[in-house]
Design an enzyme around this catalytic site. Structure first.
Site, PDB file in Angstrom:
ATOM      1  N   GLY A   1      10.989 -26.719  -3.569  1.00  0.00           N
ATOM      2  CA  GLY A   1      11.642 -26.843  -2.273  1.00  0.00           C
ATOM      3  C   GLY A   1      13.018 -26.216  -2.271  1.00  0.00           C
TER       4      GLY A   1
ATOM      5  N   ILE B   1      14.620 -24.335 -15.610  1.00  0.00           N
ATOM      6  CA  ILE B   1      13.502 -25.064 -16.199  1.00  0.00           C
ATOM      7  C   ILE B   1      12.633 -25.748 -15.156  1.00  0.00           C
ATOM      8  CG2 ILE B   1      14.583 -25.422 -18.437  1.00  0.00           C
ATOM      9  CD1 ILE B   1      15.491 -28.154 -17.556  1.00  0.00           C
ATOM     10  N   GLY B   2      12.988 -25.598 -13.880  1.00  0.00           N
ATOM     11  CA  GLY B   2      12.163 -26.186 -12.836  1.00  0.00           C
ATOM     12  C   GLY B   2      12.686 -25.833 -11.462  1.00  0.00           C
TER      13      GLY B   2
ATOM     14  N   ASP C   1       5.249 -41.594  -5.434  1.00  0.00           N
ATOM     15  CA  ASP C   1       4.781 -40.243  -5.794  1.00  0.00           C
ATOM     16  C   ASP C   1       4.757 -40.077  -7.308  1.00  0.00           C
ATOM     17  OD1 ASP C   1       3.868 -37.617  -5.403  1.00  0.00           O
ATOM     18  OD2 ASP C   1       5.900 -36.800  -5.443  1.00  0.00           O
TER      19      ASP C   1
ATOM     20  N   LYS D   1      20.625 -30.301 -11.808  1.00  0.00           N
ATOM     21  CA  LYS D   1      19.791 -30.122 -10.618  1.00  0.00           C
ATOM     22  C   LYS D   1      20.686 -29.654  -9.482  1.00  0.00           C
ATOM     23  CE  LYS D   1      16.051 -32.220  -8.000  1.00  0.00           C
ATOM     24  NZ  LYS D   1      15.097 -33.356  -7.964  1.00  0.00           N
TER      25      LYS D   1
ATOM     26  N   SER E   1      15.476 -27.174  -4.250  1.00  0.00           N
ATOM     27  CA  SER E   1      16.174 -27.520  -5.487  1.00  0.00           C
ATOM     28  C   SER E   1      15.746 -26.636  -6.655  1.00  0.00           C
ATOM     29  CB  SER E   1      15.922 -28.991  -5.849  1.00  0.00           C
ATOM     30  OG  SER E   1      14.567 -29.181  -6.208  1.00  0.00           O
ATOM     31  N   LYS E   2      16.649 -26.502  -7.604  1.00  0.00           N
ATOM     32  CA  LYS E   2      16.381 -25.812  -8.865  1.00  0.00           C
ATOM     33  C   LYS E   2      17.011 -26.637  -9.981  1.00  0.00           C
ATOM     34  CE  LYS E   2      16.407 -21.166  -6.823  1.00  0.00           C
ATOM     35  NZ  LYS E   2      17.074 -19.838  -6.815  1.00  0.00           N
ATOM     36  N   VAL E   3      16.375 -26.611 -11.146  1.00  0.00           N
ATOM     37  CA  VAL E   3      16.898 -27.345 -12.300  1.00  0.00           C
ATOM     38  C   VAL E   3      17.167 -26.345 -13.423  1.00  0.00           C
ATOM     39  CG1 VAL E   3      16.517 -29.201 -13.960  1.00  0.00           C
ATOM     40  CG2 VAL E   3      15.562 -29.390 -11.653  1.00  0.00           C
TER      41      VAL E   3
END
Length: 536
Positions: free
Chosen positions: A233, A229-230, A345, A251, A235-237
């Site tokens: 860089g 779902i995301g 951010d 995550k 990381s992946k979710v």
């Protein structure tokens, strides 16, 4: 009228979505566009005052394609259903099986892009057409397909309590659910359900089976991976399912692909989440984590969608939702500030909607402020340009190789102001400036005036103007924003609303709405009820 309605239904064999003729049983003027032709037909059928004719027409319309992949068809269907409900009020047709089927299918279609809105529509359908078993089963399957097994069970139990018919279908669905089989109905009964949502539940079960070999293990607990779902860089979710059929987000960070600074930022994120979630409901929940030299796993609360996606799917924002989401954002940021953290951010993608409430999810570049100082020095420019405060843009006049920017909690206020500006005007303050260098200069240039088009909510306008002040010393604080008149209910400028009819059916709906325990869900559901009841 019925003859005209049947003729319009017959014309459904003409594919007007792109002007291509497939088959036609009645003459249709070539001057009609696809949308206009569909609108004319549904208006003609509604004139027959026959829910059966409307349902037949809408069923044939949907056979033209798949509304889950065809946006134009989805919009056309939802428009047609809305027209039916506005002309054939719920209070007159709640005992009609065809009308109940339309209520259910409309809720299912809503669920394609807005699960919260769909849930509200299901509640209205069950409140008024509680005698039909399929209404309860459809809502239960909707919830189960989103991992809400307990809620699905509760819906079926209530269906038995209100004696929905046929009782056998409810009992079969409950038996299937208890055994972990999400194919609620026997094969011979599946087609009796309106719409196609039962197929989605089948696909859901098939998806689980297909992905049974793809899983993530965190501290000995296995989670089935449903989808990614995301990503960003290193990381992946992923959206995952545990053994009790509860949805979570995981995550995953590949530390072997990240540099030292990135590794540190991810470790900061884990530390912040683990520490701050106990202080505010507006911080995403971190249930567990596992960290090695090679990777980080973080098991977190799974949201419906992020604020950025939510905004993209809307032409306008409901004022009440905007106010409530603003309060959620302020409370989340106030929490991190109280614990010595400046985010630096903030943007819509950093907030996710969980059960109709906004939660802060990302701390990747957040920094601690030491107790004896009011700001921090960052050794590089970070953040997202459209939401970046002037003081975050590095000073090009500083010594070569020593560029830095001074960030305080007021920087987060600017970013929040940009988010609220987008929720108000549909764009960020500097979004129309496409050249990045020109945009950077505009952000820091005190002579470049930010436009604030006039709006009805004067308190909101004041909030925007006081957030988007270039000098952070003169900028409003989070504490002041939480006390601002904009968040006071009595400050709302509302037109008087006529009193609704005094009847037991309406009271029943209001009781159902109260059970939602969520102000913006209540607002949406109330709007649905008012539309369907066709108040004068």
């Amino acid at each position: 009228r019925e003859s005209s309605a049947l003729q319009a239904i017959s014309e459904m064999d003409y594919d007007d979505s792109d002007g291509r003729q497939v088959k036609r049983e009645a003459p249709i003027s070539s001057k009609h566009t696809g949308l206009q032709n569909t609108t004319d037909n549904i208006n003609q059928i509604i004139g027959s005052n026959s829910p059966e004719a409307c349902w037949m027409y809408l069923t044939k319309l949907e056979k033209r394609g798949n509304p889950q992949t065809d946006t134009n068809l989805l919009l056309k269907l939802k428009d047609c259903y809305s027209r039916v409900f506005s002309r054939l009020p719920l209070r007159m047709y709640s005992n009609s099986e065809s009308y109940a089927k339309m209520l259910v299918r409309y809720a299912e279609l809503k669920g394609i892009d807005d699960p919260d809105d769909a849930r509200d529509n299901f509640i209205v359908a069950r409140s008024n057409c509680k005698g039909f078993a399929f209404v309860h089963i459809a809502h239960a399957q909707f919830e189960v397909a989103r991992g809400q097994v307990k809620k699905g069970t509760s819906i079926l139990q209530k269906a038995l309590q209100v004696n929905a018919k046929p009782t056998e279908l409810i009992e079969t669905a409950m038996q299937k659910l208890k055994s972990g089989n999400y194919q609620f109905l026997p094969a011979e009964d599946r087609e009796s359900l309106p719409g196609r949502f039962h197929l989605n539940v089948v696909n859901y079960a098939v998806c689980l089976a297909a992905l049974s070999n793809e899983s993530i293990v965190i501290k000995g607990k296995r989670f089935l991976v449903l989808k990614m779902i995301g990503r960003g860089g290193s990381s992946k979710v992923y959206q995952v399912l545990d053994q009790r059929n509860q949805l979570f987000a995981v995550k995953y960070v590949n530390l072997e692909e990240a540099d030292a600074q990135t590794v540190e930022s991810y470790k900061n994120e884990r530390e912040h989440l683990n520490r701050l979630q106990q202080y505010s409901d507006q911080i995403i929940k971190l249930y567990d984590y596992e960290i090695t030299n090679s990777y980080i796993y973080m098991l977190m609360e799974c949201g419906n969608l992020d604020l950025s996606t939510w905004l993209r799917n809307r032409k306008t924002v409901n004022p009440l939702e905007r106010k409530l989401y603003w309060k959620n954002m302020l409370e989340a940021v106030q929490t991190i500030h109280k614990h010595g953290i400046v985010h630096s951010d903030l943007k819509p993608a950093n907030f996710v909607i969980v059960n109709a409430s906004l939660k802060l999810i990302d701390f990747g570049i957040a920094n601690r402020i030491q107790p004896d100082v009011t700001s921090i020095m960052k050794d590089s420019q970070v953040g997202t340009l459209n939401y970046m405060p002037p003081e975050a843009i590095k000073d090009t006049s500083s010594q070569p190789g020593k560029a830095s920017s001074k960030i305080s909690t007021k920087g987060d206020v600017w970013s929040l102001g940009c988010i609220m500006y987008c929720m108000t005007y549909g764009k960020t303050p500097f979004q129309t400036i496409t050249n990045q260098i020109t945009k950077l200069h505009a952000i820091i240039d005190p002579t470049h005036e930010i436009e604030f088009p006039d709006i009805a909510e004067k308190d909101l306008l004041d909030v925007l103007k006081r957030c988007l002040v270039r000098n952070p010393r003169d900028r409003i604080s989070i504490a002041e924003l939480l006390e601002h008149s904009y968040l006071k209910l009595q400050s709302q400028q509302q037109s008087p609303v006529p009193a609704p009819p005094d009847n037991n059916d309406l009271k029943r709906i209001l009781n159902e709405l109260a059970a939602l325990q969520s102000p913006n869900s209540i607002a949406r559901a109330a709007n649905v009820s008012i539309t369907m009841w066709n108040f004068p």
